[in-house]
Design a protein around this motif. Structure first.
Motif, mmCIF file in Angstrom:
data_model
loop_
_atom_site.group_PDB
_atom_site.id
_atom_site.type_symbol
_atom_site.label_atom_id
_atom_site.label_comp_id
_atom_site.label_asym_id
_atom_site.label_seq_id
_atom_site.Cartn_x
_atom_site.Cartn_y
_atom_site.Cartn_z
ATOM 1 N N ILE A 1 -10.022 -0.106 -25.661
ATOM 2 C CA ILE A 1 -9.356 0.435 -24.479
ATOM 3 C C ILE A 1 -10.045 -0.167 -23.246
ATOM 4 N N ALA A 2 -9.257 -0.816 -22.393
ATOM 5 C CA ALA A 2 -9.824 -1.416 -21.174
ATOM 6 C C ALA A 2 -9.669 -0.407 -20.035
ATOM 7 N N THR A 3 -10.787 0.249 -19.678
ATOM 8 C CA THR A 3 -10.731 1.369 -18.724
ATOM 9 C C THR A 3 -10.766 0.907 -17.266
ATOM 10 N N LYS A 4 -10.469 1.851 -16.398
ATOM 11 C CA LYS A 4 -10.490 1.640 -14.937
ATOM 12 C C LYS A 4 -9.504 0.552 -14.524
ATOM 13 N N ALA A 5 -8.350 0.519 -15.229
ATOM 14 C CA ALA A 5 -7.330 -0.500 -14.969
ATOM 15 C C ALA A 5 -6.805 -0.427 -13.535
ATOM 16 N N ASP A 6 -6.946 0.746 -12.907
ATOM 17 C CA ASP A 6 -6.498 0.866 -11.506
ATOM 18 C C ASP A 6 -7.279 -0.032 -10.556
ATOM 19 N N LYS A 7 -8.441 -0.500 -11.020
ATOM 20 C CA LYS A 7 -9.286 -1.352 -10.175
ATOM 21 C C LYS A 7 -8.813 -2.804 -10.143
#
Ligand code: GTP
Ligand code: MG
Length: 193
Positions: free
Chosen positions: A140-146
């Motif tokens: 899971i690639a997190t903090k995609a909002d960045k």
């Protein structure tokens, strides 16, 4: 899948399989501060089911949550946090290793990596570890909002190379704007069925 109810079950400093409980487990793993506890809160649409913090090293115990009375979601302490002393690091390492060794109910791991950075040596070691013990895992690639939508693939490519996954196997996720929430819930439904 709809999460109809989510409840905290227990915190453990050392993993003990509880014989009457035979539910399958899904573990959430990753370096400190990557967003493990936030991901669980987002999936369950609960603000404070798991305690989160901008200071790495927030989760120090193995926290068990019961989802829809059908499986356990396991929030694990993060690794790779530079500011803890050697004794503490060793304690965490031993706790994690014992968990993976002793849990007979673990079906799958969600391995979280920050979409902005290449996986660390510890992340790569985790991938090798899952493969050695035969536990399947999803990255899971997190903090995609960045990262802007258009730039995401550019960031996912090195993650795939390091973790030896195909691009379509990696789920971009954001606790901030809910990116990937539905996709991950659907994936979990097939994993835990
Ligand atoms: P440990 O328990 O210390 O291992 O950390 P953790 O992996 O559980 O991380 P946690 O969920 O506590 O989040 C760490 C920090 O990242 C917090 O300040 C969160 O608000 C922030 N964070 C988590 N997910 C996201 C996300 O999707 N987007 C953004 N922008 N920030 C996030
Ligand atoms: Mg945490």
């Amino acid at each position: 899948m709809m999460i109809k109810n989510a409840a905290f079950v227990t915190s453990m400093a050392a993993y003990h399989e509880n014989p009457p409980i035979t539910l399958p487990q899904l573990a959430v793993v990753g370096k400190s501060n990557v967003g493990k506890s936030s991901l669980i809160n987002t999936l369950c649409r609960r603000k404070n089911l798991c305690k989160t913090s901008s200071t790495p090293g927030k989760t120090r115990l193995i926290n068990v949550f019961l989802i829809n009375d059908s499986f356990h979601l396991i929030d694990l302490p993060g690794y790779g946090f530079a500011k803890v002393n050697q004794t503490e690091k060793q304690r965490w390492g031993e706790m994690m290793e014992a968990y993976f060794r002793e849990s007979t109910l673990l079906k799958h791991a969600l391995q979280l990596v920050d979409i902005r950075h290449e996986p660390t040596d510890d992340d790569i070691a985790m991938a090798a570890f899952y493969r050695s013990i035969g536990i399947p895992f999803t990255v899971i690639a997190t903090k995609a909002d960045k990262i802007s939508r258009g730039a995401r693939m550019k960031h996912i490519a090195p993650i795939c190379r390091a973790m030896q996954k195909q691009p379509w196997e990696v789920i971009p996720f954001s606790a901030a704007d809910q990116t990937g929430r539905e996709e991950l819930l659907q994936h979990i439904e097939t994993l835990m069925a």
